[in-house]
Design an enzyme around this catalytic site. Structure first.
Site, PDB file in Angstrom:
ATOM      1  CG  ASP A  36      -2.718   1.721  -2.662  1.00  0.00           C
ATOM      2  OD1 ASP A  36      -2.176   2.709  -3.330  1.00  0.00           O
ATOM      3  OD2 ASP A  36      -2.369   0.563  -2.887  1.00  0.00           O
ATOM      4  CD  GLU A  37      -3.163   0.672  -7.353  1.00  0.00           C
ATOM      5  OE1 GLU A  37      -3.583   1.184  -8.262  1.00  0.00           O
ATOM      6  OE2 GLU A  37      -1.723   0.733  -7.273  1.00  0.00           O
TER       7      GLU A  37
END
Ligand SMILES: [Zn+2]
Length: 208
Positions: free
Chosen positions: A85-86
């Site tokens: 994620d991210e």
């Protein structure tokens, strides 16, 4: 027979549902019996330190990491699906790592912001590569948009492909620091029409 791995990327603006889509895909793989792992950059502590939460409050346990060594340390021989994620907040070496893992036969799903507030490709934490390199090696690319929340008499509501960083309601200067993890108060999804473009943006200056 060797398993066929692949790299799926989920990209777009803030508030476009990237984390929701990442969690949805990981859950599907898990239901089908595959062993999954979800990583998140340690720098991103918006909602929780050891979980990924989307803006709509969907949550999933995640391992906070900041170096490639930490990523490898948590990987087991049995892991079949890796989620990030991210990913823009990880080191540039995440690019060769994702390629290596997909070549090895694992499914890698990376979710990341395509552009920073200057409307330029997001550089990884060490600035050596940008997220465009991750898109180049991907087998599938999902591009997501938010909703433009620019408001005069009513909310615009068009697809927002960009995010404006605001301070006291005005776009911040081009030379403001790039990384600033924040919520809704300082960033606003904008459509092409309502995004205030920067004259300094190198992509918009013709090459002579
Ligand atoms: Zn708009």
């Amino acid at each position: 027979m060797k398993k066929e791995g692949r790299l799926e990327v989920i990209t777009g603006t803030m508030f476009s549902g990237k984390s929701t889509e990442l969690i949805r895909r990981l859950n599907r793989y898990e239901i089908s019996g595959l062993r999954t792992i979800l990583y998140k950059p340690a720098i991103d502590t918006r909602y929780a330190e050891t979980a990924v939460a989307s803006h709509d409050k969907l949550m999933r346990q995640a391992i906070p990491v900041s170096t490639m060594e930490e990523i490898r340390m948590h990987l087991s021989d049995k892991t079949e699906v890796l989620g990030f994620d991210e990913a823009q907040f990880l080191p540039s070496d995440i690019v060769p790592f994702c390629h290596e893992q997909a070549q090895y036969g694992r499914i890698v799903i990376a979710s990341f912001l395509l552009k920073n507030f200057r409307d330029e490709a997001f550089p990884f934490m060490d600035g050596k590569r940008t997220v465009l390199d991750l898109m180049t090696i991907a087998d599938s690319i999902t591009s997501m948009t938010a909703i433009c929340t620019y408001r005069e008499t009513e909310t615009c509501g068009r697809d927002a492909s960009r995010v404006q960083r605001l301070q006291d309601g005005k776009p911040v200067p081009y030379d403001s620091p790039v990384v600033l993890v924040g919520g809704k108060e300082s960033y606003e999804p904008r459509c092409r029409l309502h995004f205030v473009h920067y004259a300094e943006n190198k992509h918009l200056i013709p090459i002579r």
